[in-house]
Design an enzyme around this catalytic site. Structure first.
Site, PDB file in Angstrom:
ATOM      1  CD  GLU A  52      40.416  16.757 -62.993  1.00  0.00           C
ATOM      2  OE1 GLU A  52      40.342  16.022 -61.994  1.00  0.00           O
ATOM      3  OE2 GLU A  52      39.868  17.871 -63.075  1.00  0.00           O
ATOM      4  CG  ASP A  63      38.482   9.477 -56.599  1.00  0.00           C
ATOM      5  OD1 ASP A  63      38.601  10.709 -56.741  1.00  0.00           O
ATOM      6  OD2 ASP A  63      39.251   8.652 -57.116  1.00  0.00           O
TER       7      ASP A  63
END
Length: 258
Positions: A52, A63
């Site tokens: 990824e 995040d």
């Protein structure tokens, strides 16, 4: 005909092995994007299933601090979506790459142009964490005739009927979000997590991978037992940035036998 990412991961699953997908932030390297191929080949040599690759964004709502800081370092190195696309065109690898991006960078670049420009690269999947399922039509038509799969994210709070809706016709894999919150919050799991994953696994006809907060050997064993594999981000990003040894952890993850 199934897309490359689906076929690759299904083959690993059929062989009775756990699927392992590490996350890296594009441009978070002392060489900036010039170091991306080096990192990809390092992971490829360790036998990972797919990789990824994150595109840095100034407002990364999903995040945690480790990946957010990696994004800021990448931006400081001058990483842009355009520069990343040009870099990806030069990288040769047998490992499928999965782009993780918020919708804004994609929108600014132009979805159609983005997909066209990645057509001859190793990119075989696309994850857009802030794109609601109801707006997937902003992207899906441009992927229909390509080898790039749009990866659905399924959260813990998703009921069975909604799960079926989210994963219907999906390619690549289902990204099962192990925690409510941002990436990197290891161990903060709901009591019914295993039940949720088993249920999702039952209704999905493509591999189910567990991510968000996965960081230990115990996590690898737990989530490989109730899903088809794991995605590890913050632990990998931190180790690569700080020069910490991560090979043994990756080898354990890659070698996991069902």
């Amino acid at each position: 005909m199934p897309k490359t990412l689906t076929k690759k991961l299904n083959a690993i699953k059929a062989a009775g092995k756990g699927i392992f997908v590490p996350y890296i932030m594009a441009g978070d390297h002392e060489k900036g994007l010039d170091g991306l191929a080096e990192t990809i080949h390092f992971l490829e040599d360790l036998g990972v299933s797919a990789i990824e690759v994150g595109i840095p964004f100034s407002d990364p709502v999903a995040d945690g601090p480790v990946i957010e800081e990696a994004g800021l370092r990448s931006l400081a190195h001058g990483t842009s979506t355009q520069a990343l696309v040009e870099t990806l065109k030069t990288i040769e690898t047998e490992i499928p790459l999965v782009i993780m991006t918020y919708f804004n960078p994609l929108f600014q670049y132009g979805v159609e142009n983005f997909v066209k420009d990645l057509a001859d690269t190793a990119v075989k999947g696309l994850i857009i964490p802030d794109l609601p399922h109801e707006h997937a039509n902003f992207v899906e038509p441009f992927l229909a005739d390509t080898d790039i799969a749009l990866i659905p994210l399924v959260s813990l709070t998703t009921g069975i009927e909604r799960q079926k809706e989210l994963i219907e016709g999906a390619e690549g894999f289902v990204y099962a979000v192990a925690i409510n919150g941002v990436t990197g919050k290891s161990g903060n799991y709901r009591a019914d997590l295993d039940k949720h994953l088993a249920q999702l696994h039952q209704v999905a006809d493509i591999p189910v991978l567990t991510g968000f907060g996965v960081s230990s050997q115990a996590d690898l064993e737990r989530f490989n037992a109730v899903s088809d594999g794991v995605i590890v981000g913050s632990k990998i990003v931190k180790a690569l940035h700080q020069g910490e040894p991560i090979q043994d952890f990756i080898k354990q993850a890659v070698a996991y036998q069902k």
